[in-house]
Motif scaffolding. Structure first.
Motif, PDB file in Angstrom:
ATOM      1  N   PRO A 228       0.724  -1.105  -0.083  1.00 28.70           N
ATOM      2  CA  PRO A 228      -0.214  -0.031  -0.033  1.00 28.70           C
ATOM      3  C   PRO A 228       0.910   1.247   0.066  1.00 28.70           C
ATOM      4  N   ASN A 229       0.103   2.451  -0.748  1.00 30.95           N
ATOM      5  CA  ASN A 229       0.910   3.516  -0.688  1.00 30.95           C
ATOM      6  C   ASN A 229       0.001   4.634   0.196  1.00 30.95           C
ATOM      7  N   GLU A 230       0.502   5.597   0.808  1.00 30.82           N
ATOM      8  CA  GLU A 230      -0.399   6.690   1.388  1.00 30.82           C
ATOM      9  C   GLU A 230      -1.449   7.179   0.835  1.00 30.82           C
ATOM     10  N   ASP A 231      -1.417   7.390  -0.594  1.00 33.22           N
ATOM     11  CA  ASP A 231      -2.766   7.885  -1.353  1.00 33.22           C
ATOM     12  C   ASP A 231      -3.640   6.999  -1.630  1.00 33.22           C
ATOM     13  N   GLY A 232      -3.785   5.795  -1.155  1.00 32.25           N
ATOM     14  CA  GLY A 232      -4.580   4.836  -1.467  1.00 32.25           C
ATOM     15  C   GLY A 232      -4.308   3.920  -2.484  1.00 32.25           C
ATOM     16  N   SER A 233      -3.361   4.175  -3.190  1.00 30.71           N
ATOM     17  CA  SER A 233      -2.891   3.121  -4.372  1.00 30.71           C
ATOM     18  C   SER A 233      -2.010   1.968  -3.708  1.00 30.71           C
ATOM     19  N   PHE A 234      -1.913   1.015  -4.476  1.00 31.34           N
ATOM     20  CA  PHE A 234      -0.596   0.032  -4.467  1.00 31.34           C
ATOM     21  C   PHE A 234       0.131  -0.144  -5.433  1.00 31.34           C
ATOM     22  N   THR A 235       1.116  -0.410  -5.097  1.00 30.66           N
ATOM     23  CA  THR A 235       2.153  -0.622  -6.028  1.00 30.66           C
ATOM     24  C   THR A 235       2.472  -2.221  -5.977  1.00 30.66           C
ATOM     25  N   VAL A 236       1.998  -2.613  -7.407  1.00 29.14           N
ATOM     26  CA  VAL A 236       1.895  -4.265  -7.504  1.00 29.14           C
ATOM     27  C   VAL A 236       3.097  -4.766  -8.219  1.00 29.14           C
ATOM     28  N   THR A 237       3.736  -5.736  -7.981  1.00 32.48           N
ATOM     29  CA  THR A 237       4.837  -6.361  -8.673  1.00 32.48           C
ATOM     30  C   THR A 237       4.838  -7.663  -8.929  1.00 32.48           C
ATOM     31  N   MET A 238       4.799  -8.036 -10.252  1.00 28.52           N
ATOM     32  CA  MET A 238       4.790  -9.494 -10.828  1.00 28.52           C
ATOM     33  C   MET A 238       6.119 -10.004 -10.617  1.00 28.52           C
ATOM     34  N   PHE A 239       6.167 -11.270 -10.100  1.00 32.19           N
ATOM     35  CA  PHE A 239       7.532 -11.992 -10.186  1.00 32.19           C
ATOM     36  C   PHE A 239       7.193 -13.039 -11.234  1.00 32.19           C
ATOM     37  N   HIS A 240       7.880 -13.034 -12.438  1.00 30.95           N
ATOM     38  CA  HIS A 240       7.472 -14.274 -13.502  1.00 30.95           C
ATOM     39  C   HIS A 240       8.759 -14.623 -13.997  1.00 30.95           C
ATOM     40  N   PRO A 241       8.749 -15.823 -14.331  1.00 30.83           N
ATOM     41  CA  PRO A 241       9.845 -16.434 -15.238  1.00 30.83           C
ATOM     42  C   PRO A 241       9.957 -15.415 -16.537  1.00 30.83           C
ATOM     43  N   TYR A 242      11.026 -15.484 -17.121  1.00 27.90           N
ATOM     44  CA  TYR A 242      11.370 -14.902 -18.569  1.00 27.90           C
ATOM     45  C   TYR A 242      10.569 -15.895 -19.505  1.00 27.90           C
ATOM     46  N   GLU A 243      10.767 -17.090 -19.568  1.00 27.22           N
ATOM     47  CA  GLU A 243      10.236 -18.036 -20.310  1.00 27.22           C
ATOM     48  C   GLU A 243       9.071 -18.877 -19.807  1.00 27.22           C
ATOM     49  N   GLY A 244       8.547 -19.653 -20.707  1.00 26.86           N
ATOM     50  CA  GLY A 244       7.480 -20.622 -20.306  1.00 26.86           C
ATOM     51  C   GLY A 244       5.950 -19.967 -20.418  1.00 26.86           C
ATOM     52  N   GLU A 245       5.082 -21.014 -20.100  1.00 28.76           N
ATOM     53  CA  GLU A 245       3.607 -20.308 -20.234  1.00 28.76           C
ATOM     54  C   GLU A 245       3.304 -19.066 -19.509  1.00 28.76           C
ATOM     55  N   ALA A 246       3.916 -18.768 -18.350  1.00 31.97           N
ATOM     56  CA  ALA A 246       3.513 -17.801 -17.491  1.00 31.97           C
ATOM     57  C   ALA A 246       4.792 -16.508 -17.706  1.00 31.97           C
ATOM     58  N   GLY A 247       5.625 -16.755 -18.728  1.00 28.58           N
ATOM     59  CA  GLY A 247       6.993 -15.904 -18.977  1.00 28.58           C
ATOM     60  C   GLY A 247       6.513 -14.540 -19.473  1.00 28.58           C
ATOM     61  N   PHE A 248       7.339 -13.615 -19.161  1.00 32.11           N
ATOM     62  CA  PHE A 248       7.146 -12.060 -19.751  1.00 32.11           C
ATOM     63  C   PHE A 248       7.451 -12.425 -21.222  1.00 32.11           C
ATOM     64  N   ASN A 249       8.369 -13.108 -21.837  1.00 26.86           N
ATOM     65  CA  ASN A 249       8.460 -13.217 -22.936  1.00 26.86           C
ATOM     66  C   ASN A 249       7.456 -13.987 -23.976  1.00 26.86           C
ATOM     67  N   THR A 250       6.443 -14.512 -23.061  1.00 27.03           N
ATOM     68  CA  THR A 250       5.400 -15.423 -23.613  1.00 27.03           C
ATOM     69  C   THR A 250       4.030 -14.212 -23.655  1.00 27.03           C
TER      70      THR A 250
END
Lengths: 448, 448
Positions: A228-250
């Motif tokens: 959470p941030n002070e202004d009501g927002s959230f910073t969201v972070t995806m941690f994904h592999p580069y390759e494969g079905e869930a990969g950023f490159n896919t």
């Protein structure tokens, strides 16, 4: 009291600025150099700034320069991990069985600006922005900087300290003298990267999901988190592999990304208002660990913080470890009464054991957060630890030893915590938590 | 049969020249570039050249290019470690219980020249000397070289392979793209260095100490070794810490060096005819381990040999590992039928496990050679292993698995060898070797 030595500090990020304040408080002449422009004069997007988890080790260091209370007013307490299942069920896994032990979401930029303001209050501390370090002569504590106008400046100190982050120019100078300094170095990248997204506030400025938690969407080989941030927002972070079905490159088109989120992160998708734009605009960052040794050269130059030990973010300890560097270093100035060769040597000999420990713990937590927080025995173990912490003031889980017990070193916390974890996981796999004799468990843990 | 691809090989040392020969044999157009001048045209001091231990893995690779028999004629068999006590007593600790298993002292320069001569026999292989690599474009297999006249040459290949040693320019290019390639890298230096000395031949050209052994003067925290040369001389190497009583930084005058040798290396002192001059003239070298991953980039560029995995010399496997790289790589060319992206990928994915294993074994042997060869249980274990190897053709000690069984990978040899060592050390600490039922011991070892 004014001191003779002039100390050149390279890098006015969180670590370098805190260090400069400590040194200025002691009366040294401090020259602090930063590659970027003064962030206080830049336009920043409110609330969207990256946030970090600030906990006891970091707070202990901030207290020494009188900034703890001010910083805490801008922090959002996070009492535990809010775990989001694929079906959208929520479960809070608390960080501690004691109510006063929690971690804090804080804006990196806000904290850095507070430190810079404090630094500005010392007449013996000068900050130089837009000074890119192009060369360091380790033997003579001399650095060359290029300013925004393309002019070169040579700064000579009695001592030089590099707090210039994972890509440190000072460490690069040590690397260039590898065989002379017998400079050990390692860099190791995870085969996963990260990408930041954002959950904006509600139209009335409220939080769209639980405010006081660190949210996790654990999915085995990948995950997403939100702070959470002070202004009501959230910073969201995806941690994904580069390759494969869930990969950023896919996941390389808005349609593929939306389809993936609809399947795997369905509950949060309605809150990711700018998903397409965020996903397209924000780069994939690498997740690397850097270790090296020694941290000092010729009794004149030193590195600390990320410059000496960059770690992956999964224990929320990167900033805390860097701040602890500054606290430990400051204590050594007292212990060796300003004998810098001894101070540098002692810091370089003893501190890496602890930063190596938190580096390894952070790698362990990558697996734990992605894949273990949903495991039955892991959940039972955490429940038992909450009960133990609630009942016995002296009991600390591994997480609590690392996060809430700064008087214990990281290396001790790792060693003790790993033994405890092994014992407790074995115990809960064999016996029902509710049938345990808690006094006996405590004695067994203490005897490990 | 001529092949289409042009392959640029950078570094004409032992590994690069052997690789170039393999590729030329297959018909590829090979362009081999070396920073130094042609060593065959330089004056070399006869016999004083550095020697290396050549054993089964290296010989297996040399056999594939028809050089094994020729090289063996210039080798001096070493059947075991000749251990020199402080009092000057000698004890031979054999490398194997089988007479046909021994290692070979060979001149690095002599072997390299034999390889260069062989390389010259291929019309599709050209060697370019005095070409210092100044830049590598990994994506396009393009290298820039500076010649002795200061002229720049750009060479474009279909593929580029760096065999340019521990300070590899090709690896440096990979390092410069760390975050893009997720390039893991580590360098680790021992806190000991080395210095070479020499025992000249007798006036009649004979050997002053036993010819067919690798001599060791083990002294706990430091040691000296000697390997025979063809001309009757020995190349002697001191492995000492930098600091402390026996440190190179402490032994800084001829008088101190002579006094130290008179106390700790008394038996060999009369044979070190040029001690003062050798000690003053020869530099202290560092002992470092380099590991990295991946070894390939863009399916176009690759590193192998010391460029990819520099190791310390204590297992006598540096050259053997590099030659084995070439053999394994050559086998992959067959396996993937010349599909280079697949060949490079498979080599980079699977070979590092084995070179990491020999790197770790070599570090273990540093301690073993300095400190363990005089240990009572260690001596008993070696005696038992000699008996087992003599009696059972299928029994191999850890040393023999690594050195004399090239069909087993280094990783398997390490894993199996370490389990055996643990078992046998425990056994000899409890029971008399002469009272053991050898058949039962063999069965127990095989069941590990």
């Amino acid at each position: 009291m004014a001191k003779q030595e002039k100390i050149v500090v390279i890098g006015a990020g969180l670590c370098g600025t805190l260090l400069a304040i400590h040194l200025a408080q002691r009366g040294y002449e401090v020259s602090l150099h930063e590659q970027r422009a003064d962030m206080r004069k830049m336009e920043v997007e409110g609330g969207r700034s990256i946030n970090l988890a600030l906990s006891s080790r970091g707070l202990m260091a901030l207290e020494r320069v009188g900034l703890k209370d001010e910083v805490l007013t801008h922090c959002i307490p996070m009492h535990g991990r809010m775990i989001h299942s694929v079906a959208g069920d929520l479960r809070l896994s608390r960080y501690s069985g004691r109510d006063d032990e929690y971690i804090n979401s804080v804006s990196r930029g806000g904290l850095n600006m507070a430190l810079l303001d404090k630094a500005d209050s010392f007449p013996n501390l000068t900050i130089h922005f837009e000074q890119k370090c192009t060369h360091v002569a380790l033997e003579t504590a001399t650095a060359t900087f290029l300013d925004a106008q393309g002019n070169s400046h040579v700064v000579v100190g009695d001592l030089l300290i590099g707090t210039d982050g994972a890509g440190s120019a000072v460490r690069r100078s040590m690397m260039a003298q590898s065989t002379k300094l017998l400079f050990n170095f390692s860099q190791h990248f995870l085969r996963s990267g990260y990408k930041e997204l954002s959950i904006p506030p509600t139209t009335t400025g409220g939080y769209r999901i639980e405010k006081n938690a660190l949210h996790i969407w654990p999915r085995g080989a990948y995950m997403m988190i939100a702070l959470p941030n002070e202004d009501g927002s959230f910073t969201v972070t995806m941690f994904h592999p580069y390759e494969g079905e869930a990969g950023f490159n896919t996941l390389d088109t808005p349609a593929k990304v939306r389809a993936f989120f609809a399947t795997h992160y369905a509950d949060v998708l309605p809150h990711l208002i700018d998903l397409d734009a965020d996903y397209a605009a924000n780069p994939v960052g690498t997740l690397g660990t850097i270790k090296c040794y020694p941290w000092e050269a010729y009794g004149k130059s030193l590195i600390m913080g990320d410059a000496a030990h960059a770690i992956v973010p999964f224990y929320g300890q990167g900033m805390n470890a860097a701040f602890e560097d500054v606290r430990v270093f400051d204590e050594l100035i007292d212990e060796f009464d300003g004998n810098w060769a001894q101070i540098f040597h002692a810091f370089s000999e003893h501190r890496p054991t602890n930063t190596n420990a938190i580096a390894d713990l952070a790698i362990d937590n990558f697996t734990e957060m992605q894949d273990k927080v949903d495991d039955e025995d892991f959940i039972k173990k955490r429940r038992l630890e909450m009960i133990l912490e609630d009942r016995f003031p002296d009991y600390y889980s591994k997480y609590s030893l690392v996060t809430f017990k700064p008087e214990l070193s990281y290396a001790e916390a790792m060693s003790k915590g790993r033994r405890q974890d092994e014992f407790l996981l074995d115990l809960v796999s064999r016996e029902e938590v509710d049938h345990l004799d808690l006094e006996a468990v405590l004695r067994a843990v203490q005897a490990l």
